[in-house]
Design a protein around this motif. Structure first.
Motif, PDB file in Angstrom:
ATOM      1  N   ALA A 226       0.303  -1.019   0.203  1.00 56.36           N
ATOM      2  CA  ALA A 226      -0.379  -0.321   0.288  1.00 56.36           C
ATOM      3  C   ALA A 226       0.807   1.097   0.084  1.00 56.36           C
ATOM      4  CB  ALA A 226      -1.081  -0.197   1.099  1.00 56.36           C
ATOM      5  N   ALA A 227       1.856   1.039   0.731  1.00 53.64           N
ATOM      6  CA  ALA A 227       2.614   2.497   0.779  1.00 53.64           C
ATOM      7  C   ALA A 227       3.552   2.506  -0.884  1.00 53.64           C
ATOM      8  CB  ALA A 227       3.976   2.304   1.940  1.00 53.64           C
ATOM      9  N   ILE A 228       3.582   1.157  -1.149  1.00 54.85           N
ATOM     10  CA  ILE A 228       4.324   1.056  -2.509  1.00 54.85           C
ATOM     11  C   ILE A 228       3.135   2.440  -3.624  1.00 54.85           C
ATOM     12  CG2 ILE A 228       4.993   0.189  -4.900  1.00 54.85           C
ATOM     13  CD1 ILE A 228       6.765  -1.485  -2.616  1.00 54.85           C
ATOM     14  N   MET A 229       2.364   1.643  -3.631  1.00 54.42           N
ATOM     15  CA  MET A 229       1.320   2.324  -4.082  1.00 54.42           C
ATOM     16  C   MET A 229       0.433   3.826  -4.028  1.00 54.42           C
ATOM     17  SD  MET A 229      -2.886   0.773  -4.654  1.00 54.42           S
ATOM     18  CE  MET A 229      -2.740  -0.151  -5.638  1.00 54.42           C
ATOM     19  N   ALA A 230       0.830   4.196  -2.385  1.00 50.00           N
ATOM     20  CA  ALA A 230       1.020   5.863  -2.488  1.00 50.00           C
ATOM     21  C   ALA A 230       1.840   6.499  -2.935  1.00 50.00           C
ATOM     22  CB  ALA A 230       0.921   5.933  -0.823  1.00 50.00           C
ATOM     23  N   LEU A 231       3.023   5.711  -3.234  1.00 48.98           N
ATOM     24  CA  LEU A 231       4.590   6.982  -3.827  1.00 48.98           C
ATOM     25  C   LEU A 231       4.077   6.864  -4.477  1.00 48.98           C
ATOM     26  CD1 LEU A 231       7.139   7.677  -3.150  1.00 48.98           C
ATOM     27  CD2 LEU A 231       8.187   5.739  -3.631  1.00 48.98           C
ATOM     28  N   LEU A 232       3.316   5.864  -5.806  1.00 49.55           N
ATOM     29  CA  LEU A 232       3.526   6.046  -7.046  1.00 49.55           C
ATOM     30  C   LEU A 232       2.625   6.475  -7.317  1.00 49.55           C
ATOM     31  CD1 LEU A 232       4.158   4.369  -9.749  1.00 49.55           C
ATOM     32  CD2 LEU A 232       2.106   2.941  -9.574  1.00 49.55           C
TER      33      LEU A 232
ATOM     34  N   PRO B  10      -5.683   9.928  -4.563  1.00 49.73           N
ATOM     35  CA  PRO B  10      -5.357   9.268  -4.491  1.00 49.73           C
ATOM     36  C   PRO B  10      -4.004   8.332  -3.836  1.00 49.73           C
ATOM     37  CG  PRO B  10      -4.925   9.718  -6.898  1.00 49.73           C
ATOM     38  CD  PRO B  10      -5.349  10.771  -6.356  1.00 49.73           C
ATOM     39  N   GLY B  11      -3.151   9.633  -3.847  1.00 46.52           N
ATOM     40  CA  GLY B  11      -2.179   8.884  -2.975  1.00 46.52           C
ATOM     41  C   GLY B  11      -2.123   9.011  -1.873  1.00 46.52           C
TER      42      GLY B  11
ATOM     43  N   ALA C  43      -2.985   6.119   3.055  1.00 52.41           N
ATOM     44  CA  ALA C  43      -4.156   6.038   5.323  1.00 52.41           C
ATOM     45  C   ALA C  43      -4.016   4.238   4.526  1.00 52.41           C
ATOM     46  CB  ALA C  43      -4.917   6.363   4.732  1.00 52.41           C
ATOM     47  N   ASN C  44      -4.391   3.660   3.665  1.00 53.94           N
ATOM     48  CA  ASN C  44      -4.340   2.272   3.898  1.00 53.94           C
ATOM     49  C   ASN C  44      -2.984   1.871   4.192  1.00 53.94           C
ATOM     50  OD1 ASN C  44      -5.168  -0.935   3.421  1.00 53.94           O
ATOM     51  ND2 ASN C  44      -4.320  -0.821   1.739  1.00 53.94           N
ATOM     52  N   ALA C  45      -1.736   2.293   4.139  1.00 53.50           N
ATOM     53  CA  ALA C  45      -0.500   1.693   4.746  1.00 53.50           C
ATOM     54  C   ALA C  45      -0.593   1.708   6.363  1.00 53.50           C
ATOM     55  CB  ALA C  45       0.615   2.158   3.874  1.00 53.50           C
ATOM     56  N   LEU C  46      -1.173   2.599   6.945  1.00 52.60           N
ATOM     57  CA  LEU C  46      -1.142   3.465   8.211  1.00 52.60           C
ATOM     58  C   LEU C  46      -2.048   2.796   9.022  1.00 52.60           C
ATOM     59  CD1 LEU C  46      -0.332   7.434   7.968  1.00 52.60           C
ATOM     60  CD2 LEU C  46       1.203   5.596   8.225  1.00 52.60           C
ATOM     61  N   SER C  47      -2.591   1.671   8.254  1.00 50.99           N
ATOM     62  CA  SER C  47      -3.907   1.408   8.648  1.00 50.99           C
ATOM     63  C   SER C  47      -4.200   0.332   9.123  1.00 50.99           C
ATOM     64  CB  SER C  47      -5.028   1.478   8.012  1.00 50.99           C
ATOM     65  OG  SER C  47      -4.924   0.539   7.056  1.00 50.99           O
ATOM     66  N   PHE C  48      -2.697  -0.826   9.174  1.00 51.00           N
ATOM     67  CA  PHE C  48      -2.320  -1.710   9.424  1.00 51.00           C
ATOM     68  C   PHE C  48      -1.445  -1.846  10.873  1.00 51.00           C
ATOM     69  CE2 PHE C  48      -2.632  -2.544   4.238  1.00 51.00           C
ATOM     70  CZ  PHE C  48      -2.963  -3.575   5.130  1.00 51.00           C
TER      71      PHE C  48
END
Length: 428
Positions: free
Chosen positions: A118-124, A197-198, A203-208
């Motif tokens: 999810a973090a990679i998706m946010a970065l992209l 969207p980034g 937010a999804n990455a942090l939710s884990f």
């Protein structure tokens, strides 16, 4: 702790000869909140609700982002395909692994992997160079983590409560998921055009974080990892043989495949429906997703009373009639005022469907082999999702999204009819 005589802690031997543990003599109402008296279940439930919220935010952002990039209904439906293909491919392997490893440690690393994806998706997405293909690829990667988490999660959670609390726990898990389904899409719909969207993927990455903390603590408290007595091949064969050797479990699997094949049309085609039929924007998509989640939340409070009076087959058939009617109504209507309450009712039906099938699968076999048999359930479920998302995307591409939703609704109704007519001879 579970009762030593329960299916979740009994020896494999005699239970597997007959395929299923004997059903209780009568049904009784188990309060919805009763499983929360177990501290470990409660902590996991709360942490999972936060993670679910991140998942729904990402689900919304991914689907609307792809729908914004591409005008093709079949491309948009690939978001659901990319989510469930990994589950279909890896579910059986995941079940064998989950029955052989220390589950808290395994779940910790799986959730860490998904957070990194999810973090990679946010970065992209933050670079502004995002396209449909990398979004789908990263969705696929996150789906791999989901494939390995699900059997271990289902087996672990059902082992944290008493046997008669499993249906209430399944309903609570759906409640957590669907509370997040209200908040996540609503947040995504408001923020998508504002922060992009980034930030939603981040937010999804942090939710884990909460889940990682709970699993780390559980892992440290439980001590060393157990060693599997059987080899990989023997565990795989025994799991498949046990699951498919049971007639009742085969009926559960048939219903899972046909139900999820048809019902995935809603999630796959809703972005296209909002864009092409309603001609509205991301906030409307978020609202309608939230309506489905809101209905599922409401269902959690009356399902215990309903299950005390109606058997599993009746609950499932009634839920499918309502959900099929919702899809048919979507095909015929363009009024948001009419659609919102209809989808709310569909959400109630969806919660009843998922929790009924899930609880029936969880209660079917003892703990020693549960992850393997649940992995077959997930394999069949994801197969229905994958085939359905591809099929309904193609139907929408050729004949329009309304025709696709109407046909899917008719299929759900037909499946409910088959279930009712065969219920006396073959109960769920």
């Amino acid at each position: 702790m579970p009762d030593p005589s329960s299916p979740s802690s009994s020896p494999v031997g005699s239970s597997l000869v007959h395929g299923l543990s004997p059903a209780p003599a009568g049904r009784r109402k188990v309060p919805l909140t009763r499983p929360l008296r177990h501290p470990r279940y409660r902590n996991l439930w709360l942490a999972n609700m936060v993670s679910n919220m991140g998942t729904w935010i990402q689900t919304f952002a991914s689907a609307w982002l792809v729908a914004s990039i591409s005008s093709s209904a079949s491309i948009t439906s690939l978001v659901q395909t990319a989510t469930y293909v990994p589950v279909f491919v890896f579910a059986l392997l995941a079940g064998v692994v989950a029955d052989a490893v220390h589950r808290p440690k395994f779940l910790f690393y799986c959730n860490l992997y998904m957070a990194l994806c999810a973090a990679i998706m946010a970065l992209l997405a933050g670079t502004g160079l995002v396209a449909a293909t990398p979004v789908l690829l990263l969705t696929f990667c996150i789906g791999i983590g989901t494939a390995f988490i699900w059997p271990a999660w289902q087996a672990a959670m059902s082992g944290l409560v008493e046997p008669d609390e499993v249906e209430a726990a399944a309903t609570l898990n759906n409640l957590s998921y669907n509370l997040s389904a209200i908040i996540g899409p609503a947040v995504g719909g408001v923020l998508f055009g504002w922060i992009g969207p980034g930030a939603l993927f981040l937010a999804n990455a942090l939710s884990f974080a909460g889940l990682l903390g709970v699993y780390w603590s559980w892992w440290r408290e439980d001590g060393p990892q157990p060693q599997a007595a059987e080899g990989f091949r023997a565990r795989f064969v025994s799991g498949v043989r046990t699951a498919f050797g049971c007639a009742r479990y085969r009926r559960i699997l048939r219903n899972v495949c046909t139900v999820f094949f048809s019902t995935i049309a809603f999630a796959s085609l809703l972005p296209v429906y909002v864009r092409e039929v309603l001609r509205m924007q991301s906030s409307t998509y978020g609202t309608l997703m939230g309506c489905l989640g809101g209905g599922a939340v409401l269902a959690a409070f009356f399902l215990p009373q309903l299950r005390a009076r109606v058997d599993k087959t009746g609950v499932l058939a009634g839920a499918m009639l309502v959900y099929g009617g919702m899809l048919l109504a979507m095909a015929a209507s363009r009024s948001l005022l009419l659609l919102a309450p209809l989808i709310l009712c569909g959400g109630m039906a969806w919660s009843a469907t998922v929790s009924t099938l899930n609880a029936a699968a969880q209660l079917s076999f003892p703990a020693e082999i549960r992850a393997r048999t649940l992995s077959i359930y997930l394999f069949v479920m994801s197969g229905g999702y994958v085939a359905g998302s591809l099929f309904w995307g193609q139907v929408a591409e050729r004949w329009g999204v309304r025709a696709a939703l109407g046909t899917a609704g008719a299929c759900v109704l037909a499946n409910a009819l088959v279930l009712v007519t065969g219920s006396r001879k073959n109960p769920l």
